[in-house]
Design an enzyme around this catalytic site. Sequence first.
Site, mmCIF file in Angstrom:
data_model
loop_
_atom_site.group_PDB
_atom_site.id
_atom_site.type_symbol
_atom_site.label_atom_id
_atom_site.label_comp_id
_atom_site.label_asym_id
_atom_site.label_seq_id
_atom_site.Cartn_x
_atom_site.Cartn_y
_atom_site.Cartn_z
ATOM 1 N N LYS A 115 0.823 -1.221 0.000
ATOM 2 C CA LYS A 115 0.000 0.000 0.000
ATOM 3 C C LYS A 115 0.850 1.260 0.000
ATOM 4 C CE LYS A 115 -4.447 -1.398 1.863
ATOM 5 N NZ LYS A 115 -5.448 -1.176 2.896
ATOM 6 N N LYS A 198 -5.333 -9.863 -6.538
ATOM 7 C CA LYS A 198 -6.605 -10.171 -5.882
ATOM 8 C C LYS A 198 -7.691 -9.164 -6.284
ATOM 9 C CE LYS A 198 -6.155 -7.571 -1.651
ATOM 10 N NZ LYS A 198 -6.123 -7.395 -0.250
ATOM 11 N N LYS A 201 -11.059 -3.449 -3.860
ATOM 12 C CA LYS A 201 -11.874 -2.235 -3.977
ATOM 13 C C LYS A 201 -11.096 -1.141 -4.695
ATOM 14 C CE LYS A 201 -13.798 -3.113 0.618
ATOM 15 N NZ LYS A 201 -13.138 -3.156 1.928
HETATM 16 P P1 TYM Z 1 -10.843 -5.490 3.854
HETATM 17 O O1 TYM Z 1 -11.767 -4.346 4.094
HETATM 18 O O2 TYM Z 1 -9.764 -5.304 2.845
HETATM 19 O O3 TYM Z 1 -11.668 -6.771 3.446
HETATM 20 C C1 TYM Z 1 -12.750 -7.261 4.224
HETATM 21 C C2 TYM Z 1 -12.728 -8.773 4.231
HETATM 22 O O4 TYM Z 1 -12.815 -9.265 2.876
HETATM 23 C C3 TYM Z 1 -11.721 -10.159 2.633
HETATM 24 N N1 TYM Z 1 -11.310 -10.006 1.227
HETATM 25 C C4 TYM Z 1 -11.218 -11.014 0.352
HETATM 26 N N2 TYM Z 1 -11.471 -12.331 0.477
HETATM 27 C C5 TYM Z 1 -11.302 -13.101 -0.630
HETATM 28 N N3 TYM Z 1 -10.888 -12.605 -1.831
HETATM 29 C C6 TYM Z 1 -10.617 -11.285 -1.989
HETATM 30 N N4 TYM Z 1 -10.231 -10.813 -3.175
HETATM 31 C C7 TYM Z 1 -10.789 -10.424 -0.867
HETATM 32 N N5 TYM Z 1 -10.620 -9.093 -0.674
HETATM 33 C C8 TYM Z 1 -10.934 -8.856 0.612
HETATM 34 C C9 TYM Z 1 -10.627 -9.724 3.581
HETATM 35 O O5 TYM Z 1 -9.698 -10.771 3.820
HETATM 36 C C10 TYM Z 1 -11.419 -9.353 4.817
HETATM 37 O O6 TYM Z 1 -11.720 -10.510 5.565
HETATM 38 N N6 TYM Z 1 -7.752 -5.192 7.755
HETATM 39 C C11 TYM Z 1 -9.031 -5.683 7.326
HETATM 40 C C12 TYM Z 1 -10.194 -5.165 8.168
HETATM 41 C C13 TYM Z 1 -10.050 -5.355 9.626
HETATM 42 C C14 TYM Z 1 -10.214 -6.579 10.338
HETATM 43 C C15 TYM Z 1 -10.025 -6.255 11.704
HETATM 44 C C16 TYM Z 1 -10.523 -7.885 9.939
HETATM 45 C C17 TYM Z 1 -9.769 -4.391 10.551
HETATM 46 N N7 TYM Z 1 -9.762 -4.925 11.796
HETATM 47 C C18 TYM Z 1 -10.103 -7.235 12.705
HETATM 48 C C19 TYM Z 1 -10.593 -8.864 10.950
HETATM 49 C C20 TYM Z 1 -10.392 -8.530 12.286
HETATM 50 C C21 TYM Z 1 -9.259 -5.248 5.890
HETATM 51 O O7 TYM Z 1 -8.713 -4.286 5.432
HETATM 52 O O8 TYM Z 1 -10.208 -5.975 5.234
#
Ligand code: TYM
Length: 336
Positions: A115, A198, A201
């Site tokens: 990032k 992957k 967003k």
């Molecule tokens: P984020 O917002 O990027 O994504 C949310 C969830 O979606 C999953 N995900 C995917 N799974 C499969 N294929 C993909 N292409 C894909 N893109 C995203 C992510 O693995 C996630 O589960 N840091 C985290 C948010 C967060 C969090 C937490 C998660 C903050 N605090 C505590 C668990 C526990 C994030 O940016 O997810």
Amino acid sequence: MTAITPRVFSGAQPTGNMHLGNYLGALRNWARLQESYDCIYCVVDMHAITVAQDPAVLMQQTREAAAAYIAAGVDPEKSLLFVQSHVPAHAELAWIFNCVARIGWLNRMTQFKDKAGKNREKASVGLYVYPTLMAADILAYRATHVPVGQDQKQHLELTRDIAQKFNTDFGRDYFPIVEPIIQGPGARIMSLRDGTSKMSKSDPSDYSRINLTDDAEAIRLKIKKARTDSEPLPETMAALEGRPEAANLVGIYAALADKGGDDILAEYSGQGFAAFKTALADLAVDKLTPVTETMSRLMADPSYLDSVLARGAEAARAIAAPVLDDVHEIVGFLKR
Ligand code: TYM
């Protein structure tokens, strides 16, 4: 001090459209886990501002993320659903974890490297310590299980390291060592334009992902235009090695159908992509239309969403407060 009980925590950032990867990698599993666990699901707006956000858009997307959680099956009567910034315990505990985590640990985080890009000096300090806030999200509730996609695995390993070091440093078995729940072919959904990156967003091409706001026509068009190769489909997933786009489409089919990739290939092996893509588009429309429709219905009623989030935040604050009291005592802060 209270005993540890099994509890699920997870969250997603309100930074753009929720997409099929979020749905199959996370949201859908969150809904399933409600049947067997106490679950806490959070919209992580404080993580979102680690990179620049337009304030008005952030507000809109925070509600939209909450709507996506509910549309995917998270039931506010069964699970807690709230916004991270509404519960100050997350920021408070993150500070304490900043003093537990080591710089060397954060230096190894691949998501920060990706990032921040080449211009690392210009990245926010928040982006660098992002994983300590994530550990605080989870451990403020002493959660034991965290359902996420594959891309969050390293962050959860850091959460385990922080819990372990805290427990060792203070000689107390206080924080649980969390178990990631990373399951099935949905755990790593790739871009429809490039099977080696992957689905995300932040990808500038909208054709790279299926958004949870896309209508049936858009879903069909994106699947039709998805990149493939010229070989016929083989009999097993193993034989798709080196064909990332084909493997991704079969993986998406398998995840949506709740089957194994080999089961899907048993039906389509020897064929090209035409019939397969039509069937995949039908399946995706069938599974996603109810989600999309519920999301737009919920977005039309922001006061309902706000009331759910307010109720969730109040309940979350009540769970986190005694944990923070314990932590203050453990680290030696005077009682407040
Ligand atoms: P984020 O917002 O990027 O994504 C949310 C969830 O979606 C999953 N995900 C995917 N799974 C499969 N294929 C993909 N292409 C894909 N893109 C995203 C992510 O693995 C996630 O589960 N840091 C985290 C948010 C967060 C969090 C937490 C998660 C903050 N605090 C505590 C668990 C526990 C994030 O940016 O997810």
